[in-house]
Design an enzyme around this catalytic site. Structure first.
Site, PDB file in Angstrom:
ATOM      1  N   GLY A   1       8.868  -4.495  -7.391  1.00 49.81           N
ATOM      2  CA  GLY A   1       7.856  -4.551  -6.332  1.00 49.81           C
ATOM      3  C   GLY A   1       8.403  -3.948  -5.053  1.00 49.81           C
ATOM      4  O   GLY A   1       9.205  -3.020  -5.087  1.00 49.81           O
ATOM      5  N   GLU A   2       7.930  -4.453  -3.917  1.00 47.49           N
ATOM      6  CA  GLU A   2       8.350  -3.979  -2.587  1.00 47.49           C
ATOM      7  C   GLU A   2       7.881  -2.560  -2.287  1.00 47.49           C
ATOM      8  O   GLU A   2       8.228  -2.005  -1.244  1.00 47.49           O
ATOM      9  CB  GLU A   2       9.879  -4.001  -2.424  1.00 47.49           C
ATOM     10  CG  GLU A   2      10.545  -5.335  -2.629  1.00 47.49           C
ATOM     11  CD  GLU A   2      12.065  -5.255  -2.492  1.00 47.49           C
ATOM     12  OE1 GLU A   2      12.588  -4.176  -2.136  1.00 47.49           O
ATOM     13  OE2 GLU A   2      12.723  -6.270  -2.755  1.00 47.49           O
ATOM     14  N   GLY A   3       7.158  -1.917  -3.193  1.00 48.48           N
ATOM     15  CA  GLY A   3       6.826  -0.512  -3.011  1.00 48.48           C
ATOM     16  C   GLY A   3       7.921   0.419  -3.485  1.00 48.48           C
ATOM     17  O   GLY A   3       7.865   1.635  -3.222  1.00 48.48           O
TER      18      GLY A   3
END
Length: 335
Positions: free
Chosen positions: A302-304
């Protein structure tokens, strides 16, 4: 700045928002055919270059400014024991982003993206969707408007990501509600749930679906989603208004915009998907949306991070498209 007043009006935006510039796409395709390579030999890189040309409205698209947004939120569904980590970790990770210590910081730096992290009322989690709607319409619209306001209209491309303990459960719930199928097919281990944790997730989602059946897509977002998911939807729509191409991250980010797709698939025409997550629901979701991710590296952070990494591929595609010589330039006999 784009603002959302009611959820009911969002599906109709597809008729009024900008669409791809097909003349620019055709001009870019003609340039591709003139470059010093066999036609189609750069594969997906050529497709990406044409996509960027169509959304930037120019034969030779470029990225001078890349913006990366990460939205963070907390979730009432965590009361059902669906995650091995406490919700305090969301705020702790936001602090880590601010200090430059997370994976997303490194990937934005090496791929040339300016990162902003927006924490959305972390001290006020959404409601437990097994007991009632996660958000009111007003709360959903507020998060969407905050997401829209974060978009820089001068950006040439936007990457999106999220952080939120419990949001893999939220994402599986949204997908199951919007696309059907067995709940277990959408549920993954998230941040490391064991088998018992997987069963708790599936049970919580099943109870949430039973409590909130057969709602329109944006009402489903309010009933089951989170503030970061709603903010991602707002950012995607604001980017569309400004003709900014978007790179979505993995399962959670793609699931966040699934209500937009379910409302009208055209609302995501300007979106690429950065990577295929290891979360089992992501490949199933991409198939339902008819989208192919740029990368498949077994990532699930995640987190981009997948979107930021894919930005490097997009930059490479545009470098070839813009910088290669044509057969005429190089004095090479073409086909």
């Amino acid at each position: 700045m784009m603002r959302f007043e009611t959820l009911a009006r969002i599906a109709g935006l597809a008729d009024t928002l900008p669409s791809a510039d097909e003349e620019a796409r055709a001009a870019a395709a003609r340039r591709q055919d003139s470059l010093t390579k066999p036609p189609g030999s750069l594969g997906r890189l050529e497709e990406i270059a044409l996509f960027m040309a169509a959304w930037q409205g120019t034969e030779r698209p470029r990225i001078a400014r890349a913006q990366a947004l990460v939205f963070a939120g907390n979730h009432g569904i965590c009361a059902q024991g669906v995650n091995p980590f406490p919700q305090e970790v969301t705020a702790q990770m936001v602090a880590n982003f601010a200090a430059g210590g997370a994976a997303i910081n490194q990937l934005c730096r090496v791929n040339g993206a300016e990162l902003s992290v927006i924490a959305l009322d972390l001290d006020r989690p959404t409601a437990d969707f097994t007991a009632g709607p996660a958000m009111t319409e007003a709360e959903t619209l507020d998060a969407m408007n905050r997401g829209a306001a974060a978009v820089d209209p001068q950006a040439d491309i936007l990457t999106l990501g999220e952080m939120g303990i419990g949001n893999s459960t939220i994402s599986a719930a949204l997908c199951a509600a919007l696309f059907g199928g067995e709940v277990a097919e959408w549920v993954g281990r998230g941040t490391g749930s064991d088998d018992a944790g997987l069963r708790r997730k599936a049970d919580a989602i099943a109870r949430g679906l039973a409590r909130h059946p057969d709602r329109p897509p944006l009402e489903t977002l309010a009933a089951l989603g989170g503030r970061e998911q709603a903010a991602i939807c707002g950012a995607v729509l604001a980017a569309r208004e400004a003709r900014i191409p978007v790179i979505l991250d993995g399962f959670i980010c793609t699931a966040a915009v699934a209500p937009l797709f379910a409302a009208d698939p055209r609302l995501l025409d300007h979106c690429l998907v950065g990577h295929v997550s290891r979360e089992p629901g992501h490949a199933k979701l991409l198939s339902a949306m008819g989208k192919t991710a740029i990368l498949d590296l077994d990532m699930r952070l995640g987190e981009g991070t997948g979107a930021a990494l894919a930005l490097g591929i997009v930059r490479a595609a545009l470098a070839c498209h813009d910088g290669m010589a044509t057969f005429a330039d190089a004095g090479i006999s073409g086909p």
